[in-house]
Scaffold this active site. Structure first.
Site, PDB file in Angstrom:
ATOM      1  N   ARG A 190      50.399   4.548 -14.982  1.00  0.00           N
ATOM      2  CA  ARG A 190      51.702   4.148 -15.519  1.00  0.00           C
ATOM      3  C   ARG A 190      52.790   5.113 -15.081  1.00  0.00           C
ATOM      4  O   ARG A 190      52.470   6.257 -14.715  1.00  0.00           O
ATOM      5  CB  ARG A 190      51.630   4.198 -17.060  1.00  0.00           C
ATOM      6  CG  ARG A 190      50.582   3.289 -17.630  1.00  0.00           C
ATOM      7  CD  ARG A 190      49.827   3.950 -18.787  1.00  0.00           C
ATOM      8  NE  ARG A 190      48.619   3.183 -19.077  1.00  0.00           N
ATOM      9  CZ  ARG A 190      48.590   2.111 -19.855  1.00  0.00           C
ATOM     10  NH1 ARG A 190      49.672   1.742 -20.484  1.00  0.00           N
ATOM     11  NH2 ARG A 190      47.470   1.441 -20.023  1.00  0.00           N
ATOM     12  N   ASP A 261      55.555   3.968 -20.573  1.00  0.00           N
ATOM     13  CA  ASP A 261      54.084   4.016 -20.599  1.00  0.00           C
ATOM     14  C   ASP A 261      53.473   2.625 -20.423  1.00  0.00           C
ATOM     15  O   ASP A 261      52.254   2.517 -20.279  1.00  0.00           O
ATOM     16  CB  ASP A 261      53.575   4.669 -21.894  1.00  0.00           C
ATOM     17  CG  ASP A 261      54.209   4.076 -23.135  1.00  0.00           C
ATOM     18  OD1 ASP A 261      55.435   4.170 -23.264  1.00  0.00           O
ATOM     19  OD2 ASP A 261      53.493   3.497 -23.956  1.00  0.00           O
TER      20      ASP A 261
HETATM   21  P1  AMP Z   1      51.154   0.024 -27.023  1.00  0.00           P
HETATM   22  O1  AMP Z   1      52.375  -0.264 -27.841  1.00  0.00           O
HETATM   23  O2  AMP Z   1      49.993  -0.892 -27.345  1.00  0.00           O
HETATM   24  O3  AMP Z   1      51.451   0.031 -25.559  1.00  0.00           O
HETATM   25  O4  AMP Z   1      50.652   1.468 -27.450  1.00  0.00           O
HETATM   26  C1  AMP Z   1      51.445   2.631 -27.423  1.00  0.00           C
HETATM   27  C2  AMP Z   1      50.563   3.829 -27.615  1.00  0.00           C
HETATM   28  O5  AMP Z   1      49.931   3.801 -28.890  1.00  0.00           O
HETATM   29  C3  AMP Z   1      49.449   3.941 -26.598  1.00  0.00           C
HETATM   30  O6  AMP Z   1      49.267   5.302 -26.299  1.00  0.00           O
HETATM   31  C4  AMP Z   1      48.266   3.350 -27.324  1.00  0.00           C
HETATM   32  O7  AMP Z   1      47.043   3.830 -26.836  1.00  0.00           O
HETATM   33  C5  AMP Z   1      48.523   3.806 -28.742  1.00  0.00           C
HETATM   34  N1  AMP Z   1      47.935   2.891 -29.721  1.00  0.00           N
HETATM   35  C6  AMP Z   1      48.335   1.641 -30.037  1.00  0.00           C
HETATM   36  N2  AMP Z   1      47.559   1.097 -30.984  1.00  0.00           N
HETATM   37  C7  AMP Z   1      46.617   2.034 -31.283  1.00  0.00           C
HETATM   38  C8  AMP Z   1      45.516   2.081 -32.196  1.00  0.00           C
HETATM   39  N3  AMP Z   1      45.212   1.073 -32.992  1.00  0.00           N
HETATM   40  N4  AMP Z   1      44.784   3.215 -32.217  1.00  0.00           N
HETATM   41  C9  AMP Z   1      45.074   4.253 -31.421  1.00  0.00           C
HETATM   42  N5  AMP Z   1      46.094   4.261 -30.562  1.00  0.00           N
HETATM   43  C10 AMP Z   1      46.857   3.167 -30.474  1.00  0.00           C
HETATM   44 MG    MG Z   2      50.924   0.645 -23.939  1.00  0.00          MG
END
Ligand code: AMP
Ligand code: MG
Length: 497
Positions: A190, A261
């Site tokens: 990313r 990201d």
């Molecule tokens: P996202 O919005 O899904 O792109 O996630 C943003 C960040 O939060 C990334 O670093 C994900 O790995 C982390 N993240 C999202 N959901 C979870 C979860 N349920 N447990 C751990 N990390 C999460």
């Molecule tokens: Mg993400």
């Protein structure tokens, strides 16, 4: 040759290599998935199995289920979570990472293409922060369907191989159940992967990551001498990003969370959360209901993607001077504009290029917005507009209450069509090949999710099948092509997934 041999190989013969984890522990954490209790297979996509060269019948084996649930290791290769950072809603977050995604490794197929096999929702990692490392069934189905829908619309994206489910409860706004999505992509690197090292002053790692990206995914750049090689890498990423966003705009796709990201250095659509396909046209459509300021509104996507490219350029400052990066970034707007206008001309059935096309297209969207026209249905209908019929009996007029505005625009459109040197030949069929009949409307995804939550996966399968051929009329599938029934249009999608 026997049909068995032509179907692909057994799981055990797949060659899994370390891929990204070969960069070492500065870039990743070695981590096994957390076992998913009593898993069951919810979805399987033979098209992606074919990319990985394995026989789709392998999906019926308990070994496959164990693998996609995160309950078994894939040979001796250790799985891992990658570290990254990112600008989230404009603010820099120095430490993110795969908080719930674990990569099993990288498979090389017989044609020499390599794919990372990642389990999303596979449990906690060193980067889980406050999260539980899990994904819910709802969000895995949404990503599964959307990534396959975009792929079949010709839009670069990660692909979806399978979903494993479990009755294990997961706590979000309400109690849901856990699921693990198997997704594949040549790479999940990313913009934020570079930002992580840059903002820690770890420029050696920035260079290592750039070299990895070039060697693996842009090998033609190895012929460009340094330091220009890295400026060229930036330019390639900027151009791919511009082209990607142009494709989203042309089908009415809003990503919803365009943080750095979630931006792929390969120009792939990455990390599906609260995305949405526009139905009733609204330029400022915001699909993510936590996005109060509308930072990631539909019409802001092209500008935001450029903002993200600037953030990437900043993270590459140790390799590409500020002056050179600024020059490279000027490639974004023309690349976006060219790609967008080419796609939009195709949607309107225009083969030639005219200066006034951009204004014609822009004004069409004003007309559609004023009429609350359904984005996808409208472009399909436009293919039926005849240049010869009187303006008063055209099929598209039914979309409009204010017909005067429509007649004014369609008069210009007819004149523009008449100016094509080949005349108005075979325009309708050409338009139907680029304007999808079926897009992943929220209410359709929701129906598939609600059935799946009751352990009925037939709707998920049907919808997936429809989305595999989005331009072809499929008998009996009329309801997949229509705007949502009254009352279902306003499904709000949150970030919680
Ligand atoms: P996202 O919005 O899904 O792109 O996630 C943003 C960040 O939060 C990334 O670093 C994900 O790995 C982390 N993240 C999202 N959901 C979870 C979860 N349920 N447990 C751990 N990390 C999460
Ligand atoms: Mg993400």
């Amino acid at each position: 040759m026997s049909s068995v041999a032509s179907l692909g190989r057994p799981l055990e013969s797949l060659r899994l290599g370390p891929g990204y984890s070969a960069l070492g522990e500065r870039f990743i954490e070695l981590r096994d998935p957390s076992p998913l209790p009593d898993p069951y297979l919810i979805a399987f996509n033979p098209e992606v199995a074919a990319l990985l060269d394995f026989d789709p019948r392998e999906a019926q084996r308990p070994e496959f289920l164990r693998l996609v649930a995160g309950n078994a290791r894939f040979g001796p290769i250790p799985s891992f979570a990658a570290v990254y950072a990112g600008h989230q809603f404009g603010s820099f977050v120095p430490q993110l990472g795969d908080g719930r995604a674990i990569t099993l490794g990288e498979i090389e197929n017989g044609a020499g293409a390599r794919y990372e096999w990642q389990l999303k929702g596979a449990g906690m990692t060193a980067f889980s922060r406050f999260g539980d490392g899990r994904a819910v069934l709802r969000s895995t189905i949404r990503e599964y369907l959307a990534s396959e829908a975009l792929h079949h619309l010709g839009i670069p994206t990660t692909r979806a191989l399978a979903i494993a489910g479990s009755d294990e409860p997961v706590y979000r706004e309400s109690v849901e159940t856990a699921a693990v999505l198997s997704r594949v992509a040549p790479s999940h690197v990313r913009f934020g992967s570079f930002e992580f090292f840059h903002y820690r002053g770890r420029f050696a790692e920035v260079k290592e990551l750039a070299d990895y990206t070039i060697t693996r995914f842009y090998p033609e750049l190895l012929d460009v001498p340094e330091p220009e090689r890295y400026a060229t890498l930036l330019r390639e990423i900027v151009e791919r990003t511009a082209q990607l966003v142009a494709r989203w705009q042309a089908v009415g796709f809003a990503h919803g969370v365009l943080n750095t990201d979630n931006m792929s250095v390969l120009g792939l659509t990455l990390d599906y959360g609260p995305y949405g396909f526009i139905e009733t046209y609204d330029a400022h459509f915001v699909c993510n209901h936590s996005d109060d300021a509308g930072r990631y509104a539909f019409d802001r996507q092209p500008g935001i993607a450029l903002w993200n490219c600037r953030a990437l350029a900043a993270a590459l400052e140790s390799l590409v001077s500020k002056e050179r990066a600024d020059e490279v970034l000027t490639a974004y707007e023309p690349a976006y504009r060219d790609a967008y206008l080419t796609l939009m001309r195709g949607k309107l059935g225009l083969r030639e290029v005219r200066d006034a096309d951009a204004a014609l297209i822009e004004d069409l969207f004003d007309v559609m917005e004023a009429a609350h026209a359904d984005f996808s249905t409208f472009f399909r209908a436009l293919s039926q507009l005849s240049v010869t019929s009187t303006p008063y009996d055209d099929v598209v007029a039914n979309f409009f209450q204010n017909r005067a505005q429509w007649y004014e625009w369609q008069q210009r459109y007819r004149e523009r069509l008449a100016a094509e040197s080949a005349g108005d030949v075979a325009r309708g069929p050409a338009m139907l090949r680029v304007n999808p009949l079926y897009v992943l409307r929220n209410h359709l995804a929701q129906a598939a999710i609600e059935a799946a939550q009751l352990r009925d996966y037939s709707e998920l399968e049907r919808l997936h099948a429809v989305l595999r051929a989005p331009f072809d009329e499929q008998p009996g599938c009329e309801r997949y092509a229509s705007a949502p029934p009254i009352g279902t249009a306003a499904i709000e999608v949150s970030c919680s997934s």
